[in-house]
Each structure stands twice: as C-alpha cells, then as structure tokens.
Design an enzyme around this catalytic site. Sequence first.
Site, PDB file in Angstrom:
ATOM      1  N   LYS A 112       0.778  -1.379   0.039  1.00  0.00           N
ATOM      2  CA  LYS A 112       0.074  -0.048  -0.023  1.00  0.00           C
ATOM      3  C   LYS A 112       0.826   1.283   0.185  1.00  0.00           C
ATOM      4  O   LYS A 112       1.589   1.488   1.037  1.00  0.00           O
ATOM      5  CB  LYS A 112      -0.784   0.108   1.085  1.00  0.00           C
ATOM      6  CG  LYS A 112      -1.857   1.164   1.250  1.00  0.00           C
ATOM      7  CD  LYS A 112      -2.637   1.370   2.483  1.00  0.00           C
ATOM      8  CE  LYS A 112      -2.040   2.587   3.066  1.00  0.00           C
ATOM      9  NZ  LYS A 112      -2.005   3.980   2.313  1.00  0.00           N
ATOM     10  N   GLU A 187      10.465   1.508   9.757  1.00  0.00           N
ATOM     11  CA  GLU A 187      11.463   2.622   9.494  1.00  0.00           C
ATOM     12  C   GLU A 187      10.803   3.793   9.796  1.00  0.00           C
ATOM     13  O   GLU A 187       9.843   3.992   8.859  1.00  0.00           O
ATOM     14  CB  GLU A 187      11.874   2.592   8.089  1.00  0.00           C
ATOM     15  CG  GLU A 187      12.818   1.352   7.724  1.00  0.00           C
ATOM     16  CD  GLU A 187      14.021   1.368   8.281  1.00  0.00           C
ATOM     17  OE1 GLU A 187      14.314   2.446   9.142  1.00  0.00           O
ATOM     18  OE2 GLU A 187      14.789   0.406   8.225  1.00  0.00           O
ATOM     19  N   CYS A 221      13.282  11.811   5.991  1.00  0.00           N
ATOM     20  CA  CYS A 221      13.477  11.410   7.351  1.00  0.00           C
ATOM     21  C   CYS A 221      14.823  11.806   7.845  1.00  0.00           C
ATOM     22  O   CYS A 221      15.184  11.875   9.259  1.00  0.00           O
ATOM     23  CB  CYS A 221      13.309   9.951   7.558  1.00  0.00           C
ATOM     24  SG  CYS A 221      14.028   8.942   6.283  1.00  0.00           S
ATOM     25  N   GLU A 320       9.810  16.195  15.302  1.00  0.00           N
ATOM     26  CA  GLU A 320       9.911  16.267  13.696  1.00  0.00           C
ATOM     27  C   GLU A 320       8.970  16.971  13.036  1.00  0.00           C
ATOM     28  O   GLU A 320       7.868  16.854  13.116  1.00  0.00           O
ATOM     29  CB  GLU A 320       9.628  14.570  13.091  1.00  0.00           C
ATOM     30  CG  GLU A 320      10.079  14.540  11.766  1.00  0.00           C
ATOM     31  CD  GLU A 320       9.883  13.084  11.283  1.00  0.00           C
ATOM     32  OE1 GLU A 320       8.663  12.666  11.393  1.00  0.00           O
ATOM     33  OE2 GLU A 320      10.773  12.704  10.876  1.00  0.00           O
TER      34      GLU A 320
HETATM   35  P1  NAD Z   1       2.172   8.040   7.913  1.00  0.00           P
HETATM   36  O1  NAD Z   1       2.692   7.231   9.264  1.00  0.00           O
HETATM   37  O2  NAD Z   1       1.319   8.999   7.983  1.00  0.00           O
HETATM   38  O3  NAD Z   1       1.850   7.142   6.694  1.00  0.00           O
HETATM   39  C1  NAD Z   1       2.662   6.135   6.243  1.00  0.00           C
HETATM   40  C2  NAD Z   1       1.849   5.061   5.587  1.00  0.00           C
HETATM   41  O4  NAD Z   1       1.172   4.378   6.678  1.00  0.00           O
HETATM   42  C3  NAD Z   1       0.885   5.585   4.560  1.00  0.00           C
HETATM   43  O5  NAD Z   1       0.902   4.644   3.589  1.00  0.00           O
HETATM   44  C4  NAD Z   1      -0.481   5.561   5.531  1.00  0.00           C
HETATM   45  O6  NAD Z   1      -1.693   5.540   4.743  1.00  0.00           O
HETATM   46  C5  NAD Z   1      -0.117   4.394   6.358  1.00  0.00           C
HETATM   47  N1  NAD Z   1      -0.974   4.322   7.482  1.00  0.00           N
HETATM   48  C6  NAD Z   1      -1.584   5.275   8.246  1.00  0.00           C
HETATM   49  N2  NAD Z   1      -2.140   5.058   9.547  1.00  0.00           N
HETATM   50  C7  NAD Z   1      -2.104   3.407   9.262  1.00  0.00           C
HETATM   51  C8  NAD Z   1      -2.489   2.428  10.224  1.00  0.00           C
HETATM   52  N3  NAD Z   1      -3.247   2.738  11.364  1.00  0.00           N
HETATM   53  N4  NAD Z   1      -2.229   1.273   9.709  1.00  0.00           N
HETATM   54  C9  NAD Z   1      -1.414   1.019   8.816  1.00  0.00           C
HETATM   55  N5  NAD Z   1      -1.071   1.912   8.024  1.00  0.00           N
HETATM   56  C10 NAD Z   1      -1.398   3.112   8.349  1.00  0.00           C
HETATM   57  O7  NAD Z   1       3.547   8.847   7.562  1.00  0.00           O
HETATM   58  P2  NAD Z   1       3.705   9.788   6.199  1.00  0.00           P
HETATM   59  O8  NAD Z   1       3.363  11.122   6.559  1.00  0.00           O
HETATM   60  O9  NAD Z   1       3.141   9.260   4.921  1.00  0.00           O
HETATM   61  O10 NAD Z   1       5.213   9.883   6.104  1.00  0.00           O
HETATM   62  C11 NAD Z   1       6.097  10.896   6.743  1.00  0.00           C
HETATM   63  C12 NAD Z   1       6.815  10.061   7.910  1.00  0.00           C
HETATM   64  O11 NAD Z   1       7.705   9.001   7.421  1.00  0.00           O
HETATM   65  C13 NAD Z   1       8.036  11.024   8.620  1.00  0.00           C
HETATM   66  O12 NAD Z   1       7.745  10.594  10.071  1.00  0.00           O
HETATM   67  C14 NAD Z   1       9.268  10.359   8.155  1.00  0.00           C
HETATM   68  O13 NAD Z   1      10.303  10.682   8.981  1.00  0.00           O
HETATM   69  C15 NAD Z   1       8.819   8.913   7.977  1.00  0.00           C
HETATM   70  N6  NAD Z   1      10.001   8.348   7.054  1.00  0.00           N
HETATM   71  C16 NAD Z   1      10.841   7.649   7.459  1.00  0.00           C
HETATM   72  C17 NAD Z   1      11.889   6.928   6.927  1.00  0.00           C
HETATM   73  C18 NAD Z   1      12.696   5.944   7.122  1.00  0.00           C
HETATM   74  O14 NAD Z   1      13.256   5.472   6.479  1.00  0.00           O
HETATM   75  N7  NAD Z   1      12.930   6.016   8.502  1.00  0.00           N
HETATM   76  C19 NAD Z   1      11.847   7.298   5.538  1.00  0.00           C
HETATM   77  C20 NAD Z   1      10.756   8.100   4.822  1.00  0.00           C
HETATM   78  C21 NAD Z   1       9.882   8.684   5.501  1.00  0.00           C
END
Ligand code: NAD
Length: 416
Positions: A112, A187, A221, A320
Amino acid sequence: MSRIKILNKIADLIEENLDELAKLESEDQGKPLLVSKSVDIPRSVLNFRHFANCLSYQSDHSIVDHEAGIINYVTRHPVGVVGIITPWNLPLYLLTFKLAPAIAFGNTVVAKPSELTSMTAFRLCQILNDAGLPKGVINMVFGYGSKVGEAIVKHPSIKLISFTGSTITGQKIAQQAAPLFKRLSLEMGGKNAAIVFDDVNLEKELIHIARSAYFNSGQICLASSRILVHESIYSEFVEKFIKISREFIIGDPFDKETKLGPLVSAQHRDKVLRYINLARNTDKVKMTYLEPNYLNKNGYFCGIAIVSDIEIDSPLMMEEIFGPVVCIVQFKDEQEAIEIANNTNYGLSATVWTQSLDRMHRVSHQIEAGTVWGNCWLVRNLNMPFGGIKQSGIGHESTEDSREFYTNKKTICIKI
Ligand code: NAD
C-alpha cells in the site's frame, strides 16, 4: 522466466520510462523534477538491479561435525505473503526498496503506497505486468491508512509487515501486529543532528550542510533539522547559513532553477507553519523566514525558517517538523555536542563535519543513531545496514538484513 531476469526486466522498464515516472512523481509529491529524475527514479531502478544481482551471491553457514558424523546446513524459505506500507515523501524509491527484496527472496506481497502519492505505484503495476511478473505476486492496494493499512496489518495470512512512515503510525502497527506475532520492520521518524566543529572546511561544506537540511523541502526522514555548531564559529556560521539558504530557490517543481518545491499537502503545510509561528512567538528565539518567492494556488508553498538561539528542549528541537525549518544551536565542546545530539527520542541519522579524523571516529561512535555520515550526507550503499534506533525504528534493511527479514531459515541436520 527466472526471478533474476524478471527483477532486471522491471529495472529496465523503469529506466525506459524514467521521464514519465519522474514527471508523475513531481506532479504528485511536489519535488523538483530534477530530483525525481536524478535521485528517486534512478534509485528505484537500482533497487531492482541490486537485489537481482545479490541473488547470485548468497551464501549460508554450514558445519560438518566430524566427531558426531553430522552435516548441518541452512536453507532459506520465503516468509509467505508480506505486507508493505510506505509514505509519501520518496514514493517510488521507498516502495521499490521493499518490493525488490520481498520478491527477490520469493515472497508474494500486498503493498500500500501513501494515499497522498499513489501515481507512480499505480504506473509500476503496469510495468510489473509488462516485465512478466506472474499475476498475484505483487498486489497493490490503494486507500487510506486507517482502512487499507490497518486491514493489511490485521490480516492473519500476512506474516510480516515492512513499514516506513511516522513513529505514531509505527506504534499503532506494532500494537496491532503483536498478538499475531508478525515480523516487523519499522522505519520511522527522525530529528537528525548535524554537528559542525570549528575546524570544518566551511567554504567547501556549507552547501552540503544546507542541502542536507533542505533536500525535498526538508521532507525526508534523514534531513538535518538540528545544526549544532561550535561556539567559536557560531555567529559566523548562522550568518553564512542564512546567506546560502537564499540560494535555495522555492518554486515550480518543473522549473530547472527550483531547489525546493511545495509541501505535500495543505494539512502538512499548516503543521509546518504552526512550528514556524511557535518560533516567531517564543521569547529570545531568533528566526529568519525566507518567504517563498513563488506562489501558485496548485501548490502548498512554504518558506524557509532558520531558527537560532533556541533552548535545546524546545518542541522545535525535539519534534519532527518535516519541512524547511532548521534550528541552529551552539556547543562548547565535544561532550556537549554529543549530549545535545542524543537529546531526542529519535535515533535515525547524524552528520559530523570536521577535518579531524580522530574526532570524527570518536564522536560517531557516541552518537545514538543508525547511520552517521562524516563530511557527507545521503550517500547510501545498499549492502550497508539502514535503520533507526530509539523511536526511529526497529530492524534494518540492506542486502543481508533484507534477506534475513524476508526469509525463514531452516537448519538441516543429517547423519553422514
Ligand atoms: P504516515 O505514518 O502518516 O503514513 C505512512 C503510511 O502508513 C501511509 O501509507 C499511510 O496510509 C499508512 N498508515 C497510516 N495509518 C495507518 C494505520 N493505522 N495502519 C496501517 N497503515 C497506516 O507517514 P507519512 O506522513 O506518510 O510519512 C512521513 C513520515 O515517514 C515521517 O515521520 C518520516 O520521518 C517517515 N519516514 C521515515 C523513513 C525512514 O527510513 N526511517 C523514510 C521516509 C519517511
């Protein structure tokens, strides 16, 4: 067709369609087209090529026990159906970074992408079909996290979840997956420090430090969102950093001069602006806000904020923000720099800027983070473990780590 051939074919097709995919990525996410073309899509190609290549070089442990007359060896087996959930900031790159090893090691996938940036994932489905991937190996599902994401996490037939996203979502996933004993790779967020010592070659490195803060408008990130500078060069650094920040042109992602595109959504831009207002309204804190010199109703543009003279436990230093907001603070010695760098719940990455190799090693060893870059940033070798500690993550990704994660090991023990 063998798995190696299919993985390479997928890479070829992504490469052939690079221009189209880069355009889709920039339209969807807002990042400059040059970045999509030179980073996101080429790295997606590399993900498939890398895991295709590594299939030829796998080795495992075996022991011949002559005393007992026994030979022990290890076989690897796919985990089964795996769930992959990815964020919006590096859409195709992060999705393929998980898809490639998952299918290389024989699994099938329910994946997804983020509901905010699904276009390249959708296009990838056609590429997977064209590459001859058997139907049902990768099943892309589109929708919101709370519905589709949760359904993946809770499904009993999905044995493993590989997630990249925010720490708060990671916590929910960990809670929901625990009763089912799913294998997890999470991650998550970061609040990464760049430590700048007084012997830094500022003339050479300043641009790289600034790039590490502003890449993808700070929506990465690994962004350096806290810059810790030795007190003897603090004032000079802040002045020069503000000056160089003016070169980071905020504009139309399709303009060649643009370094920062708009933020991904209105909701996210409003979150970033709330932090900028907090800095503006906090006593004694200094902030330079560089207004976006380009506005367009179709994009959620936000200026660059450089915040200095801020308390180290301010929310701006601890949370963050994920936008073009940089906090700059001073330290008096190595020990204090390490303490400030570690003064966060996150532990994803850090950078150290110094000409002393001794100090580089000494400081790198004491920083609580999964990756430390010295005099560079964002240089990635897929053979090296990538992952965070503390609230930045559980698990690692790399050739070996991914093989470990996406396979089950079995020991075969046979009497000779
Ligand atoms: P998010 O957690 O809002 O969403 C990430 C994914 O999870 C999306 O596909 C979303 O639809 C899904 N999701 C949301 N709620 C869910 C649930 N209850 N159950 C299952 N899936 C769910 O994050 P975002 O806003 O899309 O991305 C930004 C974040 O990602 C930042 O915190 C950033 O630091 C992090 N990030 C981390 C890395 C890493 O390698 N550590 C890399 C890129 C981004």
